[in-house]
Design a protein around this motif. Structure first.
Motif, short mmCIF file in Angstrom:
data_model
loop_
_atom_site.label_atom_id
_atom_site.label_comp_id
_atom_site.label_asym_id
_atom_site.label_seq_id
_atom_site.Cartn_x
_atom_site.Cartn_y
_atom_site.Cartn_z
N ASP A 1 -9.06 -4.16 0.86
CA ASP A 1 -7.70 -4.35 0.35
C ASP A 1 -7.44 -5.84 0.25
OD1 ASP A 1 -7.05 -1.58 0.35
OD2 ASP A 1 -6.65 -1.67 2.51
N THR A 2 -6.50 -6.20 -0.61
CA THR A 2 -6.16 -7.61 -0.77
C THR A 2 -5.15 -8.02 0.29
OG1 THR A 2 -6.54 -7.44 -3.15
CG2 THR A 2 -5.29 -9.35 -2.38
N LEU B 1 0.80 -1.21 0.00
CA LEU B 1 0.00 0.00 0.00
C LEU B 1 0.84 1.27 0.00
CD1 LEU B 1 -2.92 -0.96 2.41
CD2 LEU B 1 -2.83 -1.11 -0.08
N ASN B 2 2.10 1.17 0.46
CA ASN B 2 3.00 2.34 0.45
C ASN B 2 3.78 2.44 -0.86
OD1 ASN B 2 4.90 0.32 0.65
ND2 ASN B 2 5.77 1.00 2.58
N ASN B 3 3.34 1.71 -1.87
CA ASN B 3 3.93 1.67 -3.22
C ASN B 3 5.27 0.94 -3.30
OD1 ASN B 3 1.83 2.99 -4.61
ND2 ASN B 3 2.57 4.95 -3.84
N GLU C 1 -5.94 -10.06 -10.25
CA GLU C 1 -4.66 -9.66 -10.84
C GLU C 1 -3.52 -10.56 -10.35
OE1 GLU C 1 -5.21 -4.85 -11.42
OE2 GLU C 1 -4.88 -5.62 -9.38
N ILE C 2 -3.57 -10.92 -9.09
CA ILE C 2 -2.53 -11.79 -8.53
C ILE C 2 -2.61 -13.17 -9.18
CG2 ILE C 2 -1.70 -12.93 -6.44
CD1 ILE C 2 -2.74 -10.41 -4.90
N LEU C 3 -3.81 -13.69 -9.32
CA LEU C 3 -3.96 -14.99 -9.97
C LEU C 3 -3.43 -14.96 -11.39
CD1 LEU C 3 -7.46 -16.08 -8.64
CD2 LEU C 3 -5.24 -17.05 -8.04
N LYS C 4 -3.68 -13.88 -12.12
CA LYS C 4 -3.16 -13.76 -13.48
C LYS C 4 -1.64 -13.75 -13.47
CE LYS C 4 -3.29 -10.94 -17.68
NZ LYS C 4 -2.07 -11.54 -18.10
N TYR D 1 0.48 -10.14 3.97
CA TYR D 1 0.84 -8.95 3.20
C TYR D 1 -0.44 -8.30 2.68
CZ TYR D 1 5.37 -11.25 3.15
OH TYR D 1 6.53 -11.87 3.52
N VAL D 2 -0.52 -6.98 2.78
CA VAL D 2 -1.63 -6.22 2.22
C VAL D 2 -1.09 -5.53 0.97
CG1 VAL D 2 -3.34 -4.42 2.61
CG2 VAL D 2 -2.59 -5.86 4.52
N VAL D 3 -1.75 -5.78 -0.16
CA VAL D 3 -1.24 -5.29 -1.44
C VAL D 3 -2.33 -4.55 -2.22
CG1 VAL D 3 0.49 -7.13 -1.61
CG2 VAL D 3 -1.76 -7.47 -2.62
N LYS D 4 -1.88 -3.79 -3.21
CA LYS D 4 -2.79 -3.01 -4.05
C LYS D 4 -3.51 -3.85 -5.09
CE LYS D 4 -0.74 1.55 -3.73
NZ LYS D 4 -0.28 2.71 -4.49
#
Length: 66
Positions: free
Chosen positions: A27-28, A7-9, A46-49, A38-41
């Motif tokens: 959030d994911t 989340l902090n890029n 998108e992660i599965l792809k 982990y929390v991600v954007k």
């Protein structure tokens, strides 16, 4: 390994074979088999792809070498 964005890029890589669950809350949240979270954007889709693309690359490389 797939590249993801916190989340902090901050960009980091994760071993996709160690992912236990993906949750969207909104959030994911990725929960690893090691217990790390982990929390991600990126969305779960998108992660599965990214995981599918990574696995395809690995299989292509192994087929060329094998």
């Amino acid at each position: 390994m797939v590249m993801l964005t916190k989340l902090n890029n901050q960009i980091f890589t994760v071993n996709c074979d160690l992912i236990e669950t993906l949750e969207q809350t909104p959030d994911t949240v990725i929960v690893m088999t090691t217990g790390n979270k982990y929390v991600v954007k990126e969305t779960p889709e998108e992660i599965l792809k990214k995981i599918i693309d990574f696995k395809r690359k690995i299989n292509t490389i192994e087929n060329r070498e094998g």
